[in-house]
Design a protein around this motif. Sequence first.
Motif, PDB file in Angstrom:
ATOM      1  N   ASN A 123       0.847  -1.194   0.000  1.00  0.00           N
ATOM      2  CA  ASN A 123       0.000   0.000   0.000  1.00  0.00           C
ATOM      3  C   ASN A 123       0.891   1.256   0.000  1.00  0.00           C
ATOM      4  N   PRO A 124       0.779   2.096  -1.052  1.00  0.00           N
ATOM      5  CA  PRO A 124       1.695   3.248  -1.137  1.00  0.00           C
ATOM      6  C   PRO A 124       1.429   4.306  -0.071  1.00  0.00           C
ATOM      7  N   THR A 125       0.257   4.247   0.575  1.00  0.00           N
ATOM      8  CA  THR A 125      -0.094   5.301   1.527  1.00  0.00           C
ATOM      9  C   THR A 125       0.234   4.925   2.981  1.00  0.00           C
ATOM     10  N   MET A 126       0.772   3.744   3.179  1.00  0.00           N
ATOM     11  CA  MET A 126       1.106   3.327   4.557  1.00  0.00           C
ATOM     12  C   MET A 126       2.603   3.049   4.678  1.00  0.00           C
ATOM     13  N   THR A 127       3.167   3.317   5.851  1.00  0.00           N
ATOM     14  CA  THR A 127       4.584   3.010   6.032  1.00  0.00           C
ATOM     15  C   THR A 127       4.745   1.490   6.083  1.00  0.00           C
ATOM     16  N   VAL A 128       5.992   1.088   5.827  1.00  0.00           N
ATOM     17  CA  VAL A 128       6.317  -0.333   5.843  1.00  0.00           C
ATOM     18  C   VAL A 128       5.933  -0.971   7.195  1.00  0.00           C
ATOM     19  N   GLY A 129       6.268  -0.264   8.274  1.00  0.00           N
ATOM     20  CA  GLY A 129       5.968  -0.783   9.615  1.00  0.00           C
ATOM     21  C   GLY A 129       4.472  -0.969   9.836  1.00  0.00           C
ATOM     22  N   GLU A 130       3.696   0.037   9.424  1.00  0.00           N
ATOM     23  CA  GLU A 130       2.232  -0.048   9.603  1.00  0.00           C
ATOM     24  C   GLU A 130       1.645  -1.231   8.840  1.00  0.00           C
ATOM     25  N   GLN A 131       2.201  -1.479   7.637  1.00  0.00           N
ATOM     26  CA  GLN A 131       1.652  -2.574   6.816  1.00  0.00           C
ATOM     27  C   GLN A 131       1.952  -3.940   7.429  1.00  0.00           C
ATOM     28  N   ILE A 132       3.170  -4.101   7.933  1.00  0.00           N
ATOM     29  CA  ILE A 132       3.500  -5.404   8.541  1.00  0.00           C
ATOM     30  C   ILE A 132       2.665  -5.570   9.814  1.00  0.00           C
ATOM     31  N   ALA A 133       2.568  -4.489  10.584  1.00  0.00           N
ATOM     32  CA  ALA A 133       1.802  -4.550  11.836  1.00  0.00           C
ATOM     33  C   ALA A 133       0.335  -4.870  11.556  1.00  0.00           C
ATOM     34  N   GLU A 134      -0.204  -4.291  10.478  1.00  0.00           N
ATOM     35  CA  GLU A 134      -1.608  -4.526  10.146  1.00  0.00           C
ATOM     36  C   GLU A 134      -1.881  -6.011   9.919  1.00  0.00           C
ATOM     37  N   SER A 135      -0.949  -6.657   9.237  1.00  0.00           N
ATOM     38  CA  SER A 135      -1.149  -8.079   8.978  1.00  0.00           C
ATOM     39  C   SER A 135      -1.059  -8.884  10.283  1.00  0.00           C
ATOM     40  N   LEU A 136      -0.207  -8.454  11.197  1.00  0.00           N
ATOM     41  CA  LEU A 136      -0.118  -9.137  12.504  1.00  0.00           C
ATOM     42  C   LEU A 136      -1.400  -8.924  13.316  1.00  0.00           C
ATOM     43  N   LEU A 137      -1.934  -7.690  13.265  1.00  0.00           N
ATOM     44  CA  LEU A 137      -3.133  -7.370  14.054  1.00  0.00           C
ATOM     45  C   LEU A 137      -4.349  -8.155  13.555  1.00  0.00           C
ATOM     46  N   LEU A 138      -4.370  -8.400  12.215  1.00  0.00           N
ATOM     47  CA  LEU A 138      -5.499  -9.124  11.631  1.00  0.00           C
ATOM     48  C   LEU A 138      -5.550 -10.573  12.110  1.00  0.00           C
ATOM     49  N   HIS A 139      -4.374 -11.153  12.300  1.00  0.00           N
ATOM     50  CA  HIS A 139      -4.332 -12.581  12.604  1.00  0.00           C
ATOM     51  C   HIS A 139      -4.000 -12.926  14.054  1.00  0.00           C
ATOM     52  N   LYS A 159      16.742  -9.264   6.904  1.00  0.00           N
ATOM     53  CA  LYS A 159      18.045  -8.636   6.673  1.00  0.00           C
ATOM     54  C   LYS A 159      17.987  -7.370   5.824  1.00  0.00           C
ATOM     55  N   ILE A 160      17.022  -6.535   6.128  1.00  0.00           N
ATOM     56  CA  ILE A 160      16.942  -5.256   5.437  1.00  0.00           C
ATOM     57  C   ILE A 160      17.958  -4.325   6.109  1.00  0.00           C
ATOM     58  N   THR A 161      18.634  -3.483   5.328  1.00  0.00           N
ATOM     59  CA  THR A 161      19.611  -2.595   5.951  1.00  0.00           C
ATOM     60  C   THR A 161      18.881  -1.467   6.694  1.00  0.00           C
ATOM     61  N   ASN A 162      19.435  -1.096   7.816  1.00  0.00           N
ATOM     62  CA  ASN A 162      18.891   0.013   8.604  1.00  0.00           C
ATOM     63  C   ASN A 162      17.386  -0.141   8.920  1.00  0.00           C
ATOM     64  N   PRO A 163      16.983  -1.241   9.541  1.00  0.00           N
ATOM     65  CA  PRO A 163      15.552  -1.517   9.744  1.00  0.00           C
ATOM     66  C   PRO A 163      14.817  -0.445  10.545  1.00  0.00           C
ATOM     67  N   GLU A 164      15.511   0.200  11.501  1.00  0.00           N
ATOM     68  CA  GLU A 164      14.855   1.243  12.321  1.00  0.00           C
ATOM     69  C   GLU A 164      14.395   2.415  11.455  1.00  0.00           C
ATOM     70  N   LYS A 165      15.133   2.676  10.369  1.00  0.00           N
ATOM     71  CA  LYS A 165      14.741   3.751   9.459  1.00  0.00           C
ATOM     72  C   LYS A 165      13.647   3.257   8.494  1.00  0.00           C
ATOM     73  N   ARG A 166      13.865   2.040   7.943  1.00  0.00           N
ATOM     74  CA  ARG A 166      12.925   1.503   6.934  1.00  0.00           C
ATOM     75  C   ARG A 166      11.497   1.390   7.460  1.00  0.00           C
ATOM     76  N   ILE A 167      11.373   1.052   8.738  1.00  0.00           N
ATOM     77  CA  ILE A 167      10.044   0.805   9.302  1.00  0.00           C
ATOM     78  C   ILE A 167       9.146   2.048   9.196  1.00  0.00           C
ATOM     79  N   ARG A 168       9.773   3.236   9.134  1.00  0.00           N
ATOM     80  CA  ARG A 168       8.987   4.473   9.050  1.00  0.00           C
ATOM     81  C   ARG A 168       8.876   4.980   7.609  1.00  0.00           C
ATOM     82  N   GLN A 169       9.467   4.239   6.667  1.00  0.00           N
ATOM     83  CA  GLN A 169       9.442   4.712   5.271  1.00  0.00           C
ATOM     84  C   GLN A 169       8.262   4.141   4.485  1.00  0.00           C
ATOM     85  N   TYR A 170       7.961   4.796   3.368  1.00  0.00           N
ATOM     86  CA  TYR A 170       6.892   4.336   2.470  1.00  0.00           C
ATOM     87  C   TYR A 170       7.525   3.475   1.362  1.00  0.00           C
ATOM     88  N   PRO A 171       6.736   2.564   0.766  1.00  0.00           N
ATOM     89  CA  PRO A 171       7.306   1.666  -0.234  1.00  0.00           C
ATOM     90  C   PRO A 171       8.123   2.369  -1.325  1.00  0.00           C
TER      91      PRO A 171
END
Length: 355
Positions: A123-139, A159-171
């Motif tokens: 989803n281009p309108t959600m951050t990477v972290g929100e999208q992964i979390a959404e799938s966890l919350l659903l199940h 093994k994504i580089t700099n995960p703390e930064k990526r989690i707040r980024q958009y796709p």
Amino acid sequence: MNEQKTNFDTETSRDDSDVILDVRNLDVYLNTYSGRIHAVRDVSFTLKKGETLVVVGESGCGKSMTARAIMQLLPEKISEVGERSQILFNGTDILKMPEKKKETELRGKYISMIFQDPTTFLNPTMTVGEQIAESLLLHSKMKKKEAMEQALSLLKMVKITNPEKRIRQYPHELSGGMRQRVMIAMALACEPKILIADEPTTALDVTTQADIMELIRELQEKMGTSVILVTHDLGIAAEVGDRIQVMYAGEIIETGTKSEIFKKAVHPYTWALMKSVPSAQSQTEEKLYSLKGTPPDLIAPPKACAFAPRCEYCMGICRRLHPVMAAESESHSAGCWLMHPDAPKPEQLGKGGTI
Ligand SMILES: Nc1ncnc2c1ncn2[C@@H]1O[C@H](COP(=O)(O)OP(=O)(O)OP(=O)(O)O)[C@@H](O)[C@H]1O
């Protein structure tokens, strides 16, 4: 000769308690403006716990539609599954599950899918972290904060580089390889029993391709997930597959363990696919083999062998009758008249022999 079509591979594994997925007589039809396409034709196979099954074949041979039928993600409105078809996940027919259960239990929790192009999935309108979390919350019953923490560990796991930064980024802020890692993290978030990967590395450069395949293999070993990998790349199949299933014109035409397919294939289509793989030698010394002709139109699929018009070893019977799926060994079977005890040896055959 026996005209009845059977699949010995499925018959032998029906009692196997290791089987997690049992696909029986799968037919998929697509109602398009040009006509009704019979995209998947009487496909039966099993998947065992923890194994990697690779589905190979040319473009348009029904690999994706088979994968999407398992995930119940066939093109909306135009697709139809045959009445006799069954897709048994741990003994339960997915095709008969209520839609709600498919949404909350089947997809993501039991079976997850990764696709060739993460951009159509993320989803281009959600951050990477929100999208992964959404799938966890659903199940699961996790709280949002816990889900975000889990999302971070998943990003570390892939093994994504700099995960703390990526989690707040958009796709769109990530590279293709990173987006693919995010999709894998989402797919594995709920530790599914089956991961279906449809051409997961086709859009990536060769180095990233190898990294992603290695990652899938590592995670599979760690989590014991069964994998169905759809690819047209026999090199990838040779690297990661336990079993290989070759599809042509919507049907399985040969199936076996990796060594059976790569060392003892019996179907001329499988031989042709192998000969078309570039090797270090073929790149420098000889012109690469290319299979002539195109697969048949699946609006009116042939009643006899679908490969006959392109087959160098075609006999009279191949144009008249559908081949029987016959066993070479307990794990290896193929649908080709050349396997019949009365058939001549391939090397004795000129074009259009008779039997
Ligand atoms: N959305 C769609 N609408 C109409 N026909 C489709 C659609 N998707 C696939 N098909 C048709 O269904 C048949 C099987 O396609 P499928 O995508 O399963 O093949 P594939 O082996 O996965 O090939 P590829 O690697 O090119 O995706 C083909 O004839 C294809 O043209």
